[in-house]
Design a protein around this motif. Structure first.
Motif, PDB file in Angstrom:
ATOM      1  N   LYS A  97      26.954  44.085  22.227  1.00 28.17           N
ATOM      2  CA  LYS A  97      27.020  43.252  23.424  1.00 28.17           C
ATOM      3  C   LYS A  97      27.249  44.101  24.675  1.00 28.17           C
ATOM      4  O   LYS A  97      28.039  45.061  24.649  1.00 28.17           O
ATOM      5  N   LYS A  98      26.568  43.771  25.741  1.00 27.15           N
ATOM      6  CA  LYS A  98      26.710  44.496  27.006  1.00 27.15           C
ATOM      7  C   LYS A  98      27.111  43.541  28.122  1.00 27.15           C
ATOM      8  O   LYS A  98      26.695  42.380  28.146  1.00 27.15           O
ATOM      9  N   ALA A  99      27.926  44.027  29.028  1.00 26.87           N
ATOM     10  CA  ALA A  99      28.340  43.217  30.176  1.00 26.87           C
ATOM     11  C   ALA A  99      27.183  43.110  31.167  1.00 26.87           C
ATOM     12  O   ALA A  99      26.380  44.033  31.294  1.00 26.87           O
ATOM     13  N   PRO A 100      27.092  41.985  31.894  1.00 26.32           N
ATOM     14  CA  PRO A 100      26.034  41.832  32.909  1.00 26.32           C
ATOM     15  C   PRO A 100      26.170  42.896  33.999  1.00 26.32           C
ATOM     16  O   PRO A 100      27.255  43.414  34.253  1.00 26.32           O
ATOM     17  N   LYS A 101      25.103  43.199  34.631  1.00 21.93           N
ATOM     18  CA  LYS A 101      25.114  44.184  35.709  1.00 21.93           C
ATOM     19  C   LYS A 101      26.027  43.715  36.840  1.00 21.93           C
ATOM     20  O   LYS A 101      25.979  42.566  37.262  1.00 21.93           O
ATOM     21  N   GLY A 102      26.867  44.613  37.328  1.00 23.09           N
ATOM     22  CA  GLY A 102      27.785  44.284  38.416  1.00 23.09           C
ATOM     23  C   GLY A 102      29.054  43.585  37.965  1.00 23.09           C
ATOM     24  O   GLY A 102      29.890  43.210  38.801  1.00 23.09           O
ATOM     25  N   PHE A 103      29.228  43.410  36.663  1.00 22.01           N
ATOM     26  CA  PHE A 103      30.413  42.726  36.124  1.00 22.01           C
ATOM     27  C   PHE A 103      31.643  43.605  36.340  1.00 22.01           C
ATOM     28  O   PHE A 103      31.640  44.788  35.998  1.00 22.01           O
ATOM     29  N   ASP A 104      32.694  43.028  36.880  1.00 26.36           N
ATOM     30  CA  ASP A 104      33.937  43.761  37.118  1.00 26.36           C
ATOM     31  C   ASP A 104      35.055  43.148  36.275  1.00 26.36           C
ATOM     32  O   ASP A 104      35.527  42.045  36.548  1.00 26.36           O
ATOM     33  N   ALA A 105      35.458  43.881  35.258  1.00 24.00           N
ATOM     34  CA  ALA A 105      36.489  43.381  34.338  1.00 24.00           C
ATOM     35  C   ALA A 105      37.824  43.167  35.040  1.00 24.00           C
ATOM     36  O   ALA A 105      38.634  42.335  34.607  1.00 24.00           O
ATOM     37  N   ARG A 106      38.067  43.862  36.117  1.00 23.97           N
ATOM     38  CA  ARG A 106      39.376  43.829  36.776  1.00 23.97           C
ATOM     39  C   ARG A 106      39.699  42.486  37.432  1.00 23.97           C
ATOM     40  O   ARG A 106      40.852  42.244  37.810  1.00 23.97           O
ATOM     41  N   VAL A 107      38.706  41.620  37.558  1.00 20.61           N
ATOM     42  CA  VAL A 107      38.951  40.311  38.176  1.00 20.61           C
ATOM     43  C   VAL A 107      39.047  39.195  37.134  1.00 20.61           C
ATOM     44  O   VAL A 107      39.263  38.040  37.490  1.00 20.61           O
ATOM     45  N   ARG A 108      38.898  39.547  35.860  1.00 21.51           N
ATOM     46  CA  ARG A 108      38.968  38.542  34.817  1.00 21.51           C
ATOM     47  C   ARG A 108      40.425  38.156  34.549  1.00 21.51           C
ATOM     48  O   ARG A 108      41.335  38.988  34.703  1.00 21.51           O
ATOM     49  N   PRO A 109      40.679  36.911  34.174  1.00 26.58           N
ATOM     50  CA  PRO A 109      42.064  36.446  33.952  1.00 26.58           C
ATOM     51  C   PRO A 109      42.850  37.304  32.961  1.00 26.58           C
ATOM     52  O   PRO A 109      44.025  37.594  33.190  1.00 26.58           O
ATOM     53  N   TRP A 110      42.228  37.695  31.862  1.00 30.47           N
ATOM     54  CA  TRP A 110      42.934  38.503  30.869  1.00 30.47           C
ATOM     55  C   TRP A 110      43.350  39.866  31.439  1.00 30.47           C
ATOM     56  O   TRP A 110      44.391  40.408  31.074  1.00 30.47           O
ATOM     57  N   TYR A 111      42.521  40.394  32.330  1.00 26.24           N
ATOM     58  CA  TYR A 111      42.842  41.693  32.925  1.00 26.24           C
ATOM     59  C   TYR A 111      43.948  41.547  33.981  1.00 26.24           C
ATOM     60  O   TYR A 111      44.919  42.310  33.981  1.00 26.24           O
ATOM     61  N   THR A 112      43.783  40.584  34.867  1.00 24.45           N
ATOM     62  CA  THR A 112      44.783  40.412  35.925  1.00 24.45           C
ATOM     63  C   THR A 112      46.148  40.021  35.338  1.00 24.45           C
ATOM     64  O   THR A 112      47.188  40.438  35.857  1.00 24.45           O
ATOM     65  N   ASP A 113      46.138  39.223  34.264  1.00 20.80           N
ATOM     66  CA  ASP A 113      47.398  38.869  33.606  1.00 20.80           C
ATOM     67  C   ASP A 113      48.109  40.115  33.091  1.00 20.80           C
ATOM     68  O   ASP A 113      49.313  40.308  33.312  1.00 20.80           O
ATOM     69  N   ALA A 114      47.361  40.941  32.364  1.00 19.20           N
ATOM     70  CA  ALA A 114      47.954  42.148  31.779  1.00 19.20           C
ATOM     71  C   ALA A 114      48.456  43.104  32.865  1.00 19.20           C
ATOM     72  O   ALA A 114      49.535  43.699  32.739  1.00 19.20           O
ATOM     73  N   LYS A 115      47.684  43.221  33.928  1.00 17.72           N
ATOM     74  CA  LYS A 115      48.062  44.141  35.004  1.00 17.72           C
ATOM     75  C   LYS A 115      49.279  43.623  35.763  1.00 17.72           C
ATOM     76  O   LYS A 115      50.199  44.386  36.096  1.00 17.72           O
ATOM     77  N   THR A 116      49.303  42.325  36.038  1.00 17.59           N
ATOM     78  CA  THR A 116      50.418  41.735  36.795  1.00 17.59           C
ATOM     79  C   THR A 116      51.709  41.727  35.993  1.00 17.59           C
ATOM     80  O   THR A 116      52.777  42.099  36.499  1.00 17.59           O
ATOM     81  N   LYS A 117      51.618  41.320  34.728  1.00 17.99           N
ATOM     82  CA  LYS A 117      52.809  41.205  33.886  1.00 17.99           C
ATOM     83  C   LYS A 117      53.247  42.534  33.291  1.00 17.99           C
ATOM     84  O   LYS A 117      54.413  42.712  32.945  1.00 17.99           O
ATOM     85  N   GLY A 118      52.292  43.450  33.146  1.00 11.15           N
ATOM     86  CA  GLY A 118      52.617  44.751  32.577  1.00 11.15           C
ATOM     87  C   GLY A 118      52.950  44.691  31.095  1.00 11.15           C
ATOM     88  O   GLY A 118      53.630  45.579  30.567  1.00 11.15           O
ATOM     89  N   LYS A 119      52.471  43.676  30.409  1.00 15.67           N
ATOM     90  CA  LYS A 119      52.734  43.546  28.972  1.00 15.67           C
ATOM     91  C   LYS A 119      51.646  42.697  28.318  1.00 15.67           C
ATOM     92  O   LYS A 119      50.795  42.116  28.998  1.00 15.67           O
ATOM     93  N   SER A 120      51.710  42.636  27.014  1.00 16.73           N
ATOM     94  CA  SER A 120      50.702  41.879  26.269  1.00 16.73           C
ATOM     95  C   SER A 120      50.934  40.380  26.430  1.00 16.73           C
ATOM     96  O   SER A 120      52.015  39.943  26.825  1.00 16.73           O
ATOM     97  N   GLY A 121      49.905  39.613  26.098  1.00 18.75           N
ATOM     98  CA  GLY A 121      50.024  38.160  26.219  1.00 18.75           C
ATOM     99  C   GLY A 121      48.723  37.483  25.848  1.00 18.75           C
ATOM    100  O   GLY A 121      47.857  38.084  25.194  1.00 18.75           O
ATOM    101  N   ALA A 122      48.589  36.232  26.260  1.00 20.85           N
ATOM    102  CA  ALA A 122      47.388  35.455  25.961  1.00 20.85           C
ATOM    103  C   ALA A 122      47.024  34.610  27.177  1.00 20.85           C
ATOM    104  O   ALA A 122      47.896  34.145  27.914  1.00 20.85           O
ATOM    105  N   THR A 123      45.739  34.426  27.386  1.00 15.01           N
ATOM    106  CA  THR A 123      45.272  33.607  28.500  1.00 15.01           C
ATOM    107  C   THR A 123      45.365  32.128  28.140  1.00 15.01           C
ATOM    108  O   THR A 123      45.718  31.775  27.015  1.00 15.01           O
ATOM    109  N   ASN A 124      45.033  31.287  29.089  1.00 13.47           N
ATOM    110  CA  ASN A 124      44.849  29.877  28.776  1.00 13.47           C
ATOM    111  C   ASN A 124      43.633  29.733  27.874  1.00 13.47           C
ATOM    112  O   ASN A 124      42.752  30.593  27.853  1.00 13.47           O
ATOM    113  N   ALA A 125      43.594  28.647  27.147  1.00  9.22           N
ATOM    114  CA  ALA A 125      42.420  28.379  26.312  1.00  9.22           C
ATOM    115  C   ALA A 125      41.227  28.062  27.221  1.00  9.22           C
ATOM    116  O   ALA A 125      41.390  27.479  28.290  1.00  9.22           O
TER     117      ALA A 125
END
Length: 290
Positions: A97-125
């Motif tokens: 699987k490949k990400a779409p062109k121009g896709f920025d992982a840093r704006v995805r909820p799972w990424y921002t959650d991990a970066k903001t909280k600084g720990k592991s966790g889970a997103t909303n369903a």
């Protein structure tokens, strides 16, 4: 006195019965929460260990990273695993699987959650675009010398959780699961999935308890406990009329029993008085004869 005894007996029985029902509902809701927490925690710990092993991420070949992500997916029975890089936002999947062109992982909820909280966790369903079913992204930050290199995450199906809660159904009650936004993600009625719960205002700021509310003209009780792993609110909703129906039956039984005892008491008292007054009747006859 008999009526008073019946009244106080009923009141005491009602109080104890209500407490027992509410305790049973609370225990059931806690069991649901424990089930969800155990399920998500087991996935999260594996992803945490994977994140620790990826501290040399900037030196890994794409093949090695791909193999590790594929192994992670298989290990926790996930859908797919992926890494987002802090440096450029690049998204790397395990597999083809490949990400779409121009896709920025840093704006995805799972990424921002991990970066903001600084720990592991889970997103909303959320609904998977491919499976059209509820999934959740379980994530962990990849750190090296207190610096964020990226985030590793795995999409995990919620089929078992949704199925388990949706199938909780009994006379007057059923199971329900709300996410952190109080959207319904598990319910016996599929048409309600993804819709906001009417309980939102009552649930705000509460971590556990019993909520009384009205739905479609019926008074109900919602017993819940917030999941520590996800912030979701699994719970049991129960129709109050059904829950306390036995108390009405019991009240009628006590009333009938009390009435019967009262009538019997009157009959016994009448017979007793007649027996006690019998010597006076005899004396009255003697006096009349004199």
């Amino acid at each position: 006195s008999l009526l008073a005894f019946g009244f106080f007996s009923y009141a005491d029985t009602k109080k104890n019965s209500v407490i027992q029902i509410e305790n049973t509902l609370s225990m059931a809701s806690r069991s649901l929460t424990d089930y969800i927490d155990l399920y998500i925690a087991s996935k999260r710990r594996v992803i945490e260990a994977t994140a620790l092993s990826l501290d040399s991420l900037d030196h890994l070949s794409e093949e090695e990273l791909n193999n590790r992500l594929l192994h992670l997916t298989k290990l926790i029975d996930g859908i797919d695993s992926f890494v987002g890089l802090e440096a450029d936002g690049k998204m790397i999947y395990g597999g083809d699987k490949k990400a779409p062109k121009g896709f920025d992982a840093r704006v995805r909820p799972w990424y921002t959650d991990a970066k903001t909280k600084g720990k592991s966790g889970a997103t909303n369903a959320y609904i998977s675009a491919s499976t059209k079913k509820y999934i959740v992204a379980v994530y962990a930050p990849i750190m090296k010398n207190n610096k964020l290199l990226g985030v590793v995450a795995t999409s995990v199906a919620l089929d078992n959780i949704v199925k388990t809660i949706s199938e909780i159904s009994f006379n007057g009650g059923y199971g329900m699961l709300l996410d952190t936004e109080h959207l319904i993600i598990a319910h016996p009625k599929p048409e309600l999935l993804g819709t906001p719960s009417s309980l939102k205002e009552k649930l705000l700021g509460q971590n556990y308890g019993l909520i009384e509310y009205e739905f479609n003209g019926a008074e109900k009780i919602f017993a819940f406990k917030v999941s520590q792993e996800t912030g979701w609110k699994p719970g049991i909703t129960f129709d109050k009329t059904t829950a306390y129906a036995f108390l009405e039956t019991q009240a009628k039984g006590l009333l009938m029993m009390g009435t019967a005892m009262l009538v019997l008491s009157i009959i016994l008292m009448t017979l007793l008085i007649k027996t006690l007054l019998k010597p006076l009747d005899t004396l009255d006859k003697v006096v009349k004869e004199l």
